[in-house]
Scaffold this motif. Structure first.
Motif, PDB file in Angstrom:
ATOM      1  N   ASN A 149     -16.833  16.483 -37.309  1.00 52.45           N
ATOM      2  CA  ASN A 149     -16.881  15.061 -37.421  1.00 52.45           C
ATOM      3  C   ASN A 149     -15.087  14.469 -37.425  1.00 52.45           C
ATOM      4  O   ASN A 149     -14.886  13.458 -38.582  1.00 52.45           O
ATOM      5  N   LEU A 179     -14.990   7.735 -43.332  1.00 50.52           N
ATOM      6  CA  LEU A 179     -15.984   8.774 -42.180  1.00 50.52           C
ATOM      7  C   LEU A 179     -15.804   9.254 -41.312  1.00 50.52           C
ATOM      8  O   LEU A 179     -16.754  10.806 -41.108  1.00 50.52           O
ATOM      9  N   PRO A 193     -21.359   6.867 -45.368  1.00 50.50           N
ATOM     10  CA  PRO A 193     -21.740   5.703 -45.892  1.00 50.50           C
ATOM     11  C   PRO A 193     -21.299   4.489 -46.735  1.00 50.50           C
ATOM     12  O   PRO A 193     -19.781   3.751 -46.302  1.00 50.50           O
TER      13      PRO A 193
END
Length: 275
Positions: free
Chosen positions: A2, A202, A208
């Motif tokens: 991520n 994010l 989100p």
């Protein structure tokens, strides 16, 4: 995964992008090819140093304060040099502070943003960067307009306008366009662009919705700060505070035919004498 890895592949891609941007600038005869490479090198070095400093500074209140003040000083000097030269550069510190300080006080004083070094440094940096750009754009457009339309300034003076009001009539509309980039960024967020705060959260693992709230706060705060900076910059330009070699109504020799502009100590900073 991520987040973006710190790897040789990342370094190669960044290098290719920098060289590619410089090559395009050179082939397109933009005149900025060396500047592109220098800017990329400076960004890499500065971000590396700043990252290390932030890791050390975030837990120390004094270090955070000094860090923010250094950012403010650099922003003020950079904006001032984009507008004018000489001692008048220092006046750019006024709109940069006028836009940044009240917004920071509201965000942290209300508790919307936690009063921590790790939050103060990036938010202050975003606001200072926005005010730097807005101040530089507004100041340059204001002074250019006053120089190119000096005849209209004189016409307004002949109709009884004060020096300040005459200058404002001419420079305010074009200088106000400095706020357009912030308006476009805020109005198209989520439709055209996904700004850095949103993407960063994010990539850092935030949800989100949380990332969206943070980005909304940042964008609206930035728009408010830039609006104040633009208004203050226009006022200073109209009062002649950014005078120097690009003062209202003056050409390179300081004259405008029968009318000349001279510096004085007073409310507006400029007065006209004939002869």
């Amino acid at each position: 995964m991520n987040s973006i890895d710190l790897s040789s592949a990342t370094a190669v891609v960044v290098l290719l992008l920098a060289v590619g941007a410089a090559a395009v600038a050179r082939l397109g005869r933009l005149g900025h090819a060396p500047a592109v490479l220098v800017a990329c090198l400076r960004a890499a070095a500065q971000l590396g140093v700043v990252s290390l400093i932030i890791v050390w500074a975030v837990e120390r209140a004094l270090a955070v304060t000094v860090f923010v003040l250094v950012m403010y000083g650099v922003a003020s000097v950079t904006a001032g040099r984009r507008i004018t030269s000489g001692p008048a550069v220092r006046w750019a510190a006024v709109p940069v502070a006028a836009g940044t300080v009240p917004v920071l006080a509201l965000l942290f004083g209300s508790g919307v943003v936690p009063p921590l070094g790790i939050t103060l440094i990036p938010i202050a940096g975003i606001l200072l960067g926005g005010c730097l750009t807005a101040t530089a754009l507004a100041g340059r457009r204001a002074l250019d307009e006053l120089a190119h339309r000096r005849g209209e300034v004189e016409a307004a003076l002949s109709l009884g306008f004060s020096e300040r009001d005459a200058a404002l009539e001419i420079c305010r509309p074009p200088a106000a366009q400095a706020l357009v980039p912030a308006l476009d960024q805020t109005g198209t967020v989520g439709l055209v662009t996904l700004p850095g705060a949103f993407v960063g959260m994010l990539l850092g693992g935030a949800g989100p919705l949380q990332a969206g709230v943070v980005q909304l706060v940042v964008l609206v705060a930035l728009l408010a700060a830039e609006a104040v900076a633009v208004v203050v910059t226009i006022e200073l330009a109209a009062r002649g505070r950014f005078g120097g070699g690009r003062r209202p109504g003056a050409d390179a020799s300081g004259g405008t035919g029968r009318a000349r502009w001279t510096k004085r100590v007073g409310r507006t900073g400029w007065t006209r004498r004939t002869g």
